[in-house]
Design an enzyme around this catalytic site. Sequence first.
Site: not given
Ligand code: GRF
Length: 193
Positions: A12-13, A85, A87, A102, A104, A174
């Site tokens: 959840g970062s 994770l 669908l 989303n 990625h 991100e």
């Molecule tokens: C991130 O790398 C995001 O791109 C992918 O899942 C990861 C989530 O990381 N979809 P976090 O749980 O937000 O740290």
Amino acid sequence: MEKIAIFASGTGSNAQKIIEYFQGHPQIEVSLVVSNKAAAPVLEKATAAGVDTTVITRSSFYGTTALLDELKAKGIRFIVLAGFLWLVPAYLIAAYPQRMVNIHPALLPKFGGKGMYGKHVHQAVKDAGEKESGITIHWVTPEYDEGGIIFQARCPVDASDQPEDIARKVRQLEHEHLAPVVEKLLTERSTTN
Ligand code: GRF
């Protein structure tokens, strides 16, 4: 107030960054964090930030509209998948047309699809000898990672980089870009319709 729900399965970062970014925002609020794992650290982060949380099960998520009913009851207008994770079922995507994105951790359309998450993505980028990686923010469709691309940002990949080095550079992108891109999508829209 445009209310957002974040779906996440793990650390959840990204959810943390989004919650922080919109704290005190005049138009946008993170109102709910949804997870498919009762022990996911993202839930503690949400609770610590005063954000409601919901844990879903496969049977409830795929077999009922209970979550959709909750999202509607809370007035959720936009959904961000940040490390979710599972669908997303068609009924939920249909309920949020052009209102579900989303993130990625790679430059789609390469390195996407089932199984391409976490360190698997960065290992594949390294194994392919890529000179760069990055992030892709895209609209959500019933298949993994196939929606229209909204935003991409890039970072260099050196031959000496290990997957965790790539992961670190990608995560930085991100955390820098996801919330501002969501803000742009919501504030632009609210001025146009
Ligand atoms: C991130 O790398 C995001 O791109 C992918 O899942 C990861 C989530 O990381 N979809 P976090 O749980 O937000 O740290």
